[in-house]
Design an enzyme around this catalytic site. Structure first.
Site, PDB file in Angstrom:
ATOM      1  N   CYS A 128      -4.887  44.173  -1.394  1.00  9.26           N
ATOM      2  CA  CYS A 128      -3.933  45.130  -0.343  1.00  9.26           C
ATOM      3  C   CYS A 128      -3.913  46.730  -0.605  1.00  9.26           C
ATOM      4  CB  CYS A 128      -2.417  44.519  -0.806  1.00  9.26           C
ATOM      5  SG  CYS A 128      -1.080  45.376   0.228  1.00  9.26           S
ATOM      6  N   CYS A 182     -29.393  51.355  27.058  1.00  8.62           N
ATOM      7  CA  CYS A 182     -29.365  50.973  28.668  1.00  8.62           C
ATOM      8  C   CYS A 182     -28.947  49.752  28.817  1.00  8.62           C
ATOM      9  CB  CYS A 182     -30.663  51.310  29.341  1.00  8.62           C
ATOM     10  SG  CYS A 182     -32.274  50.475  28.843  1.00  8.62           S
TER      11      CYS A 182
END
Lengths: 466, 442
Positions: A134, A381
């Site tokens: 955490c 592309c």
């Protein structure tokens, strides 16, 4: 019918899908509902000395019209008394003896660890997960990621736990560290049975542009939170792979991070996870997502002929190499399939501005053209193209040659000085810098300027002239 | 039973004439703007006569900069909201959207445009102000899309501008001639007020300029005169019986409809003569007013109609029936219209020919003639040296829209013979620059 069941370091579960320790596992009610819906296991919301939480706890990252591609929270561990949680764990196990209930724990002293491990074992937990991950709130108090970032401390605490543990122990790791394998090795050295990763990433998900405060906002202020959701999957996958490939770790891995469908789960599994944990997706869509995940996993396993989860655990690992082991002789070239092209020219502008100027426009058509000799096969592309299979990256080498950087290094054929003749881009054509000036200005000018001619004077220009 | 009941209240009128492009809410705008691909050298921009930077304003909407989006739109086109709603986007920007080639629904550009512009109009967020006064004055005849657009651009350049408008409201056909399901009077007028508040041009309503002395007064008082006069009344058919009661021109019918809404009376059986977009509008409107039968009669075939396909589809969708290859020869009746005598036609070598002996009478109680609007040649002949082409259109330089009388400039329907609001808005801006160039050089 493939068998989805797992035995994860001794923890048995009807399928590999576990709810991660988080708000969805805050209560027996939620865990029972999840098991009823089809989840295989649940890691209980972290138990410890109960906390007090703030109001306003979550923040989201949206992408265009998609909500919560990223998510963060500043909520702490369970704020409910331990006794209530233990009672509910016991109750869940009574109803679901074959499902996995794992108690996530976070306390400080050796005595506390001993006590709580005994308590959750007595309540009937199938396993324990140590929350060393955490990254907000708890770490300020020396717990959570503060432990996960210190392998020596981590090892010591694992040793304390193992002194009394009668059930399998999983160590949950924080990604807020430069090398995830260090705490993973420490977990093994301490005697842990498995690791789980990743916990959330320390984050600020956004800033309110009017209030000048980070989200989530608590009375005009905010703090860093823990980041999760679909956006973190790539980071999680890499860390899972790092631990799975490390010869000094060699522990079962429960994969966590960005899993919201069967594909995400399979990716974690192919990189070495043998159970997966999900939180954000359940918080976003509810427990019902489990149906799509189990159905998708089953279908995939059937299609691939995998009988058990273990047929696929780590199956992609042999193909994950260091960069220096990749084949420098492999060559792909972009190929635009004209019949599919819709003429958006995103590939053109992407290659022109973001890559290697290997796409040209032609008069009379909006379909761009690949300049093969300039194409380095970078994929850009094909990645920006909005049409499925319109741009493919086709192999152009004959597949007979194989040469890696490592081999070239050994052979002494790598570039070694700044202007080395062996520079990879030495013979790549690039336009003259000044060719950029004014290029295609008529295509990128704002609409008004197009309408009124180029260069279009603005009203300010016209007034200045007088 | 007709598709629509005759509306008896403003509320019923609005229900029958529900907006074809309803306003988007924020969520819808977010979803729709998210779909835009942001094409390079985008085809939608090129398809827009005013060249609005469409991908830019869509991106601005998507990033929560709606004011910026409105500015992008208004910088290119002062009729931002009106064009978003009344433009034939199907054949302009949306028709050019690359998604069409993928058989994916094109971006709803018109609705996004209105989303952005209505927001600034309604929040009174002003984006422009007049330029520093340069001491020159321009008179504009006609407060339609051309006149108002020209006024805005000239004010930005520092000119004093007076508009002379024959009617009592601005925006020309936008408020008088567009079908009510395309735009409401309220939103048209709100945009006009929004523009006038920012640019501060003066409009004199109910002030037709129609005589040589009127023109002389303008020529003396103003440095330049802009003609944004549009077209005139519906062309006469020169048919026997055309004068009968309930035989009306489409332009006049639509203007009355826009003014009176549900109080206008429509026939029970209406025949609309014509095959253009105005004919489609008149037919649709008749049906939405509760006419039981609406027949669209055209002298050539369906394929030959000048109307856009989507306009014919729209008319069909409200129950309009087509009657093709027929030419009207007489409006029959006894004082009032009782029918139209047609003769069947055949097209031979492109020429429409009557089929002898094929006359028949189609009964009806209303005829709407949508056979084109007349040019205002009589008025234009009062301007010295002003040349018109063979079709009665004003001749002008295409870069400046200066007419053959150098003091006069022109745009819109009077120049192009009748086109869209967006064409007038585009031309008028060029004309304003032309006026500026002309007067700056003097």
């Amino acid at each position: 019918m493939p068998d989805l069941s797992i035995n994860f370091a001794g923890i048995k579960s009807p399928n590999p899908f576990w709810l991660a320790s988080a708000p969805p596992t805050n209560s027996g009610y939620q865990v029972m509902k999840a098991f009823d819906a089809g989840w295989g296991g649940a890691v209980w919301k972290t138990l410890g000395v109960p906390v007090v939480n703030v109001s306003s706890r979550y923040g989201g990252v949206n992408y265009r019209d998609k909500r919560l591609i990223g998510f963060n929270n500043i909520e702490l561990i369970s704020d409910r008394p331990l006794v209530d949680n233990l009672r509910e764990i016991e109750e869940v196990k009574k109803h679901f003896p074959h499902h996995a209930v794992i108690a996530s724990l976070m306390v400080q002293s050796r005595e506390e660890w001993h006590q709580i491990v005994r308590d959750v074992t007595n309540a009937g937990s199938d396993g324990i997960e140590l929350n060393f991950g955490c990254p907000h709130g708890m770490c300020e108090r020396g717990m959570g990621s503060a432990v996960g970032q210190e392998p020596d401390v981590l090892r010591t605490i694992v040793e304390w736990v193992m002194e009394v543990a009668q059930i399998p122990v999983i160590v949950k790791l924080t990604p807020n560290i430069s090398d995830i394998t260090e705490p993973a090795r420490a977990a093994r050295e301490g005697g842990a049975d498995a690791i789980s990763l990743i916990n959330t990433i320390q984050s600020i998900v956004g800033v309110d542009l009017d209030l000048f405060a980070p989200y989530p906002i608590v009375d005009g202020k905010g703090t860093n939170g823990g980041y999760c959701g679909p956006a973190v999957k790539p980071i999680a996958l890499n860390m899972v792979k790092n631990c799975a490939q490390d010869p000094h770790v060699q522990l079962p891995i429960s994969g966590i991070g960005g899993i919201e469908n069967w594909r995400d789960a399979v990716e974690h599994i192919l990189l070495g996870a043998s159970s997966v944990q999900i939180c954000t997706a359940a918080m976003h869509f509810g427990f019902g997502i489990i149906r799509e995940m189990t159905a998708g996993l089953e279908q995939y396993m059937t299609d691939k002929g995998f009988h058990t989860i273990y047929d696929m655990v780590g199956k992609a690992l042999p193909n994950v190499k260091h960069w220096e082991d990749l084949n420098l002789k492999y060559k792909v070239t972009a190929n635009i399939h004209e019949d599919k092209c819709i003429g958006c020219q995103l590939c053109y502008t992407a290659c022109e501005d973001g890559a290697h100027q290997a796409i040209a426009l032609r008069e009379g058509t909006r379909v761009p053209e690949i300049i093969e000799e300039n194409c380095v096969g970078c994929n850009l592309c094909s990645l920006v193209c909005p049409v499925e299979n319109c741009i493919t990256m086709d192999r152009t080498d004959d597949g007979t040659e194989h040469l890696t950087w490592k081999e070239r290094t050994l052979a002494g054929t790598i570039p070694t000085d700044f202007n080395d003749e062996r520079a990879g881009g030495l013979h790549h054509w690039v336009p003259e810098p000044t060719a950029a000036l004014g290029k295609e200005k008529h295509k990128t000018l704002p609409g008004k300027a197009r309408q009124l001619g180029h260069p279009a004077p603005t009203i300010t220009d016209l007034l200045r002239k007088e | 039973m007709a598709e629509f009941m005759p509306p008896s209240s403003e509320q019923e009128f609005h229900a029958n004439f529900a907006q074809l492009k309803p306003r988007m809410n924020n969520t819808e705008a977010l979803y729709e703007s998210s779909r835009c691909l942001f094409c390079f050298d985008a085809p939608c921009i090129k398809a827009c006569p005013t060249g609005i930077d469409i991908p830019q304003f869509i991106r601005q909407i998507n990033t929560g900069n709606v004011t910026g989006a409105a500015l992008t739109i208004y910088e290119a086109n002062y009729f931002g909201n009106a064009c978003g709603k009344v433009c034939p986007t199907e054949v302009l920007c949306e028709g050019a959207c690359v998604y069409n080639l993928q058989e994916v629904k094109p971006i709803e550009i018109g609705r996004l445009q209105s989303f952005a512009t209505r927001q600034v109009i309604e929040s009174h967020k002003y984006l422009f102000e007049p330029g520093q006064a340069n001491g020159r004055k321009v008179a504009i005849i006609g407060a339609g899309p051309a006149g108002i657009s020209c006024a805005c651009e000239l004010r930005a350049l520092g000119y004093e501008v007076d508009i002379f408008e024959a009617k009592s409201q601005p925006s020309g056909l936008t408020v008088h001639g567009v079908a009510p399901y395309k735009i409401t009077n309220e939103e048209v007028l709100a945009e006009m007020e929004y523009l006038q508040t920012q640019f501060g041009y003066r409009v004199q309503y109910n002030s037709p300029i129609c005589s040589r002395p009127d023109l002389l007064a303008l020529e003396e008082a103003y440095d330049a005169i802009f003609l944004g006069i549009g077209l005139g009344k519906t062309n006469a058919l020169l048919l026997p019986g055309e004068e009968r009661e309930n035989c009306v021109g489409a332009v006049e019918f639509i203007e009355q409809l826009r003014r009176e809404h549900h109080q206008i009376l429509v026939g029970r059986k209406v025949i609309v003569l014509g095959g253009g977009n105005t004919a489609m509008d008149a037919a649709s409107e008749s049906a939405r007013l509760g006419a039981e039968d609406v027949i669209l009669a055209y002298r050539r075939s369906k394929e030959d109609m000048g109307a856009y396909d989507f306009e014919y589809d729209l008319a069909k969708s409200v129950g309009v029936k087509g009657l093709f290859n027929v030419a009207p020869v007489e409006i029959v009746g006894n004082g009032r219209v009782e029918g139209v005598k047609f003769i069947r036609t055949a097209t031979v070598d492109g020429q429409v020919q009557a089929v002898p002996g094929s006359e028949f009478v189609e009964p009806c109680d209303m005829v709407i003639k949508a056979t084109g609007q007349a040019k205002q040649t009589t008025f234009l002949s009062l301007i010295l040296g002003l040349q018109l082409d063979s079709k009665g259109r004003i001749v002008a330089d295409t870069h400046t829209y200066q007419t053959t009388n150098p003091q006069y400039f022109a745009s819109g329907d009077a120049l192009n013979g009748g086109a869209e609001v967006v064409n007038a808005a585009a031309e008028a801006k060029v004309a304003a620059r032309g006026i500026h160039h002309y007067l700056s050089a003097r």
